[in-house]
Design an enzyme around this catalytic site. Structure first.
Site, PDB file in Angstrom:
ATOM      1  N   ASN A  37     109.250 -60.666   9.822  1.00  0.00           N
ATOM      2  CA  ASN A  37     110.427 -61.497   9.722  1.00  0.00           C
ATOM      3  C   ASN A  37     110.255 -62.366   8.596  1.00  0.00           C
ATOM      4  O   ASN A  37     111.169 -62.655   7.841  1.00  0.00           O
ATOM      5  CB  ASN A  37     110.963 -61.854  11.023  1.00  0.00           C
ATOM      6  CG  ASN A  37     110.006 -62.603  11.673  1.00  0.00           C
ATOM      7  OD1 ASN A  37     108.453 -62.461  11.312  1.00  0.00           O
ATOM      8  ND2 ASN A  37     110.284 -63.801  12.625  1.00  0.00           N
ATOM      9  N   GLU A  84     100.970 -67.374  17.573  1.00  0.00           N
ATOM     10  CA  GLU A  84     102.549 -67.471  17.716  1.00  0.00           C
ATOM     11  C   GLU A  84     103.389 -66.486  17.996  1.00  0.00           C
ATOM     12  O   GLU A  84     103.510 -65.572  17.177  1.00  0.00           O
ATOM     13  CB  GLU A  84     102.763 -68.319  16.534  1.00  0.00           C
ATOM     14  CG  GLU A  84     104.118 -68.990  16.368  1.00  0.00           C
ATOM     15  CD  GLU A  84     105.298 -68.314  16.071  1.00  0.00           C
ATOM     16  OE1 GLU A  84     105.885 -67.718  17.228  1.00  0.00           O
ATOM     17  OE2 GLU A  84     105.607 -67.868  15.002  1.00  0.00           O
ATOM     18  N   CYS A 104     111.651 -65.842  15.898  1.00  0.00           N
ATOM     19  CA  CYS A 104     111.108 -65.923  17.422  1.00  0.00           C
ATOM     20  C   CYS A 104     111.474 -67.187  18.048  1.00  0.00           C
ATOM     21  O   CYS A 104     111.555 -67.106  19.350  1.00  0.00           O
ATOM     22  CB  CYS A 104     109.230 -65.945  16.954  1.00  0.00           C
ATOM     23  SG  CYS A 104     108.727 -67.384  15.894  1.00  0.00           S
ATOM     24  N   GLU A 149     100.946 -74.129  14.037  1.00  0.00           N
ATOM     25  CA  GLU A 149     100.878 -74.028  12.429  1.00  0.00           C
ATOM     26  C   GLU A 149     101.591 -75.104  12.109  1.00  0.00           C
ATOM     27  O   GLU A 149     102.420 -75.833  12.453  1.00  0.00           O
ATOM     28  CB  GLU A 149     101.600 -72.802  12.163  1.00  0.00           C
ATOM     29  CG  GLU A 149     100.636 -71.208  12.655  1.00  0.00           C
ATOM     30  CD  GLU A 149     101.352 -69.843  12.218  1.00  0.00           C
ATOM     31  OE1 GLU A 149     102.525 -70.001  12.444  1.00  0.00           O
ATOM     32  OE2 GLU A 149     100.304 -69.349  11.982  1.00  0.00           O
TER      33      GLU A 149
END
Length: 518
Positions: A181, A278, A312, A492
């Site tokens: 994505n 993640e 997400c 992150e």
């Protein structure tokens, strides 16, 4: 001219200087001639070419290129090259590393439009969003270039003149495994902190979007990186497994689905390797009756329809207090129907194509299931075919708003990863908090309210790693990003990420005699 024909084939302007050498084959497919694997500072052609996989252009459905998957020999070469680069890179000062990373950021800035257009061709998102993604990648590299100069340990004074100090040291060869994505952005988000801390990286993009990560590898090389500092190997599950199991790999960072994240965590545990995961989300967005309705509606649209809903952290469970439910739905539906769908390379487009035909069918299947379970399709939820003949085979759908949703419906429980908003109503703060937290996932959450005390009180109780007050899906690189529960481990971005790409060494220094029991 030939360049104009090639540009027409991709519906791009001929002045963009597109990645690689393109050939418009007689079959009507687009073949990227330049190899997509990269290590040792150059692109690598894999021989023999076995079991190549087609890569599709989502906006047209045509074949864009062929993916050459890296096998055991190629993974070995890429990791060995990364190990050699690590030996040199880890000995450089933070200032030296920073200088090179800043040079890479400047190259990205100069090539912004080219990178963004190639991202659109490979991913299907709108050019406007792709430009944001390239900017985010550049900003991330700039941010960690600054951080590279500040990495330091701690001095601890002890009794009798003795003391101790800590050293923050790099891990070694890190592996990054990206999602489809945000192909270019994720490659930067993973590589920038790794390189700033003195590591090298081997990166595996998603096989659906393999193209732009190689651009980043070339940019690092052009900026002066040692050959092998950032390598790209292509492939699917088998290639990923080879990377995770490799004995020289010190750490793995993965972005993707929960099931795959579990497998990577299990594989990494055999080598006791740290992981950053993640993973998925089914995030709640809470809209209270005292909200600024205009901002709440805009926030809900941003929480559901960015990148065709393929994000997400999206707030796909929209809980609206009953007093304003009717007004909220009316405005959300009106604005959703007005979203321009079509050629993602046009500046006016706000919703491009989903990443693949199987994924499009999966998302449409969730809409059909929601109808069977009693949800009301207030708008959208159908396949969309643009009027442009070149786009007829593209993977488009109309953005969907589902009303009359209940907590037990599949559209509310499962991550759809498409442009589908599920709207639910609630009465009280206590009730909505209980329902919002009733999920195995906890990546993000949001709240809209004018009551400052309630905003902070609610956020404190939401079980999510990234929370938003009166906005949604805003992710500056200065802020840590990651989830609770099954949405992952580690973070992150932000300063804290340096802890996930380094290890701490403690050194005790005795200034007197040894006090021995023997």
């Amino acid at each position: 001219s030939i360049l104009e024909m090639l540009a027409f084939a991709l519906r791009l302007r001929p002045s963009t200087g597109l990645y690689g050498v393109l050939r418009y084959a007689s079959s009507g497919s687009i073949d990227v001639q330049a190899p997509l694997n990269f290590w040792g500072g150059v692109r690598r052609k894999i021989q023999p070419q076995l079991d190549n996989e087609p890569v599709y252009e989502p906006s047209t459905g045509r074949v864009l290129c062929q993916l050459e998957a890296a096998g055991a020999a190629e993974v070995e070469q890429a990791v060995q090259d990364a190990q050699s680069a690590f030996t040199l890179w880890s000995r450089m000062t933070g200032m030296e590393r920073s200088r090179l990373m800043r040079a890479a950021a400047l190259i990205i800035e100069r090539r912004r439009e080219e990178i963004a257009e190639m991202e659109v061709v490979n991913n299907g998102k709108s050019i406007t969003e792709a430009r944001w993604d390239v900017d985010s990648a550049r900003q991330c590299i700039e941010y960690y270039a600054g951080l590279a100069c500040t990495l330091a340990g701690q001095h601890v004074q002890l009794g009798g003149g003795s003391f101790a100090y800590t050293r923050r040291e790099p891990l070694g060869v890190c592996v990054g495994i990206g999602a489809w994505n945000y192909p270019f952005q994720i490659a930067a988000w993973k590589s920038a902190p790794a390189l700033a801390c003195g590591n090298s990286m081997v990166f595996k993009p998603s096989p659906l979007t393999p193209v732009t990560a190689v651009l980043l590898a070339e940019i690092y090389a052009q900026a002066g990186a040692p050959p092998g500092l950032f390598n790209v190997v292509q492939g699917g599950q088998e290639t990923g497994g080879l990377l995770v199991h490799h004995p020289l790999v010190a750490k793995v960072s993965f972005t993707g689905s929960v099931p795959t994240g579990k497998k990577i965590m299990e594989m990494a545990s055999k080598g006791v390797k740290p992981v950053t995961l993640e993973l998925g989300g089914k995030s709640p967005l809470l809209v209270f009756e005292d909200s600024d309705l205009e901002n709440a509606v805009k926030g809900a649209l941003m929480a559901n329809f960015l990148s065709q809903g393929q994000v997400c952290s999206n707030g796909t469970r929209v809980f609206v207090q009953k007093q304003i439910l009717s007004e909220f739905l009316e405005e959300v539906v009106r604005r959703t129907r007005a979203i321009p769908i079509g050629d993602p390379l046009h500046d006016s487009t706000r919703m491009g194509a989903l990443v693949s035909l199987p994924h499009l069918n999966r998302v449409l299947g969730f809409v059909e299931q929601a109808k069977k379970e009693g949800a009301a399709v207030l708008t959208g939820g159908q396949r969309y075919r643009p009027s442009d003949p070149q786009l007829q085979g593209g993977y488009y759908m109309t953005p969907c708003v589902l009303g009359a949703c209940t907590d037990d419906m599949a559209c509310v429980r499962e991550e759809i990863f498409g442009p589908v908003m599920s709207v639910l109503s609630f009465d009280t703060e206590e009730e909505v908090l209980r329902r919002a937290n009733d999920s195995v996932l906890g990546l993000a959450a949001g709240v809209f309210t004018r009551d400052v005390q309630r905003a902070h009180r609610v956020v404190e109780q939401l079980q999510a790693g990234s929370c938003f007050i009166n906005n949604y899906n805003v992710t500056p690189v200065e802020l840590p990003f990651g989830g609770y529960k099954m949405s992952g481990v580690g973070r992150e971005n932000g300063q804290v990420t340096a802890e996930y790409y380094s290890q701490l060494k403690t050194v005790y220094v005795e200034m007197g005699d040894v006090d021995s029991l023997f």
